[in-house]
Design an enzyme around this catalytic site. Structure first.
Site, mmCIF file in Angstrom:
data_model
loop_
_atom_site.group_PDB
_atom_site.id
_atom_site.type_symbol
_atom_site.label_atom_id
_atom_site.label_comp_id
_atom_site.label_asym_id
_atom_site.label_seq_id
_atom_site.Cartn_x
_atom_site.Cartn_y
_atom_site.Cartn_z
ATOM 1 C CD GLU A 120 25.371 -37.449 25.563
ATOM 2 O OE1 GLU A 120 26.109 -38.308 25.096
ATOM 3 O OE2 GLU A 120 24.589 -37.435 26.087
ATOM 4 C CD GLU A 187 25.999 -37.204 32.734
ATOM 5 O OE1 GLU A 187 25.617 -36.553 31.794
ATOM 6 O OE2 GLU A 187 25.352 -38.119 33.215
HETATM 7 O O1 KIV Z 1 19.882 -35.558 29.120
HETATM 8 C C1 KIV Z 1 20.039 -34.757 29.939
HETATM 9 O O2 KIV Z 1 19.042 -34.563 31.084
HETATM 10 C C2 KIV Z 1 21.516 -34.608 29.952
HETATM 11 C C3 KIV Z 1 21.679 -33.833 31.440
HETATM 12 C C4 KIV Z 1 22.248 -34.745 32.433
HETATM 13 C C5 KIV Z 1 23.023 -32.987 31.424
HETATM 14 O O3 KIV Z 1 22.264 -34.271 29.401
#
Ligand code: KIV
Length: 287
Positions: A120, A187
């Site tokens: 991220e 997201e």
């Molecule tokens: O951890 C996860 O499932 C994610 C998705 C929501 C993209 O990062």
């Protein structure tokens, strides 16, 4: 196994985008779920740190460790040999240094045999992504609502609603593309912003709560199957209510055990009449 399915490669991601082919990601965290997904046409499984909430019962994704990701990714890879598998990099596994990011990613790739990792963050993560890619690691980016750091922006909230914040997300996406990400998860951002990002980057965008113009979509499996009800974001579509089905099945089982309806002879093992008679003799001898 799916006789018509061929596992994607990293170069296929750009190819799919160029051809305008939409592709699908779902999350999975174990062998059985992964093998069911492998039999579908879904191209990618993400072993997300969302496991913290939907599998481990926590109220945030922070706290999942590299060991947790490895523990869950290895069986997914075994269950889904025709599906591209991405292991998520958990909070704290890449925010110390570029070297730490490479070491964490190396562990996830080497100890699970998955195909790529996801992290991220945008511009701030670009130096780490660049070094990881140079080190031979395939990296997916993730911007917009980034659950690992959502505390800093007040929780699970839609991002980029104002023009200035939207402009910044465009820059974050460009920075991740320049750093070498081969796909970017978007997201919880407005659909027009996701469309603008998708039009401006050459790598595919994978939307979750980011509208229909992304190159692909991702959903958390437990959300889309109705297995997790504690928190359902607006962007989730429930394709099944497996939680309700499971609860009913377990109730039926308990009821049948209590009533004697289960197990029947069909679920039991018989014994040769001769052996049974001998057993009864032995039991009589010991009485
Ligand atoms: O951890 C996860 O499932 C994610 C998705 C929501 C993209 O990062």
């Amino acid at each position: 196994m799916n006789p018509n399915k061929k596992k994607m490669t990293v170069p296929d991601f750009k190819k799919f985008k160029a051809e305008g082919r939409k592709f699908t990601f779902v999350t999975a965290y174990d062998y059985t779920m992964a093998s069911i997904i492998n039999d579908s046409e879904t191209e990618v499984i993400l072993v997300g740190d969302s496991m913290a909430m939907v599998v481990l019962g926590r109220n945030s994704t922070v706290g999942v460790t590299v060991d947790d990701i490895i523990h869950h990714t290895a069986p997914v890879v075994l269950g889904a040999p025709q599906t591209f598998v991405i292991g998520d990099m958990p909070f704290g596994s890449y925010n110390v240094s570029v070297a730490q990011a490479i070491e964490s990613a190396n562990r996830i790739l080497m100890e699970t045999n998955c195909d790529a990792v996801k992290l991220e963050g945008g511009k701030d993560m670009a130096p780490a992504v660049e070094s990881m890619v140079k080190a031979g690691i395939s990296v997916v980016g993730h911007i917009g609502l980034t659950p690992q750091t959502s505390v800093s922006f007040g929780g699970f909230k839609v991002q980029g609603k104002r023009a200035e914040a939207a402009r910044q997300l465009l820059d974050e996406a460009a920075a991740l593309e320049d750093a070498g990400c081969f796909a970017i998860v978007l997201e919880a951002i407005p659909a027009p912003l996701a469309a603008a990002i998708t039009a401006r980057v050459s790598v595919p965008t994978i939307g979750i709560g980011a509208g229909a113009d992304c190159d692909g979509q991702v959903l958390v499996l437990h959300d889309m199957l109705g297995l997790y009800s504690e928190f359902t974001p607006r962007f989730v579509k429930r394709y099944a209510e497996l939680g309700t089905l499971m609860e009913q099945a377990v109730r039926d089982y308990a009821e049948e055990v209590r009533s004697g309806a289960f197990p029947t002879p069909a679920h039991s093992f018989s014994m040769d009449e001769e052996e049974r008679a001998r057993l009864e003799d032995r039991l009589r001898e010991t009485e």
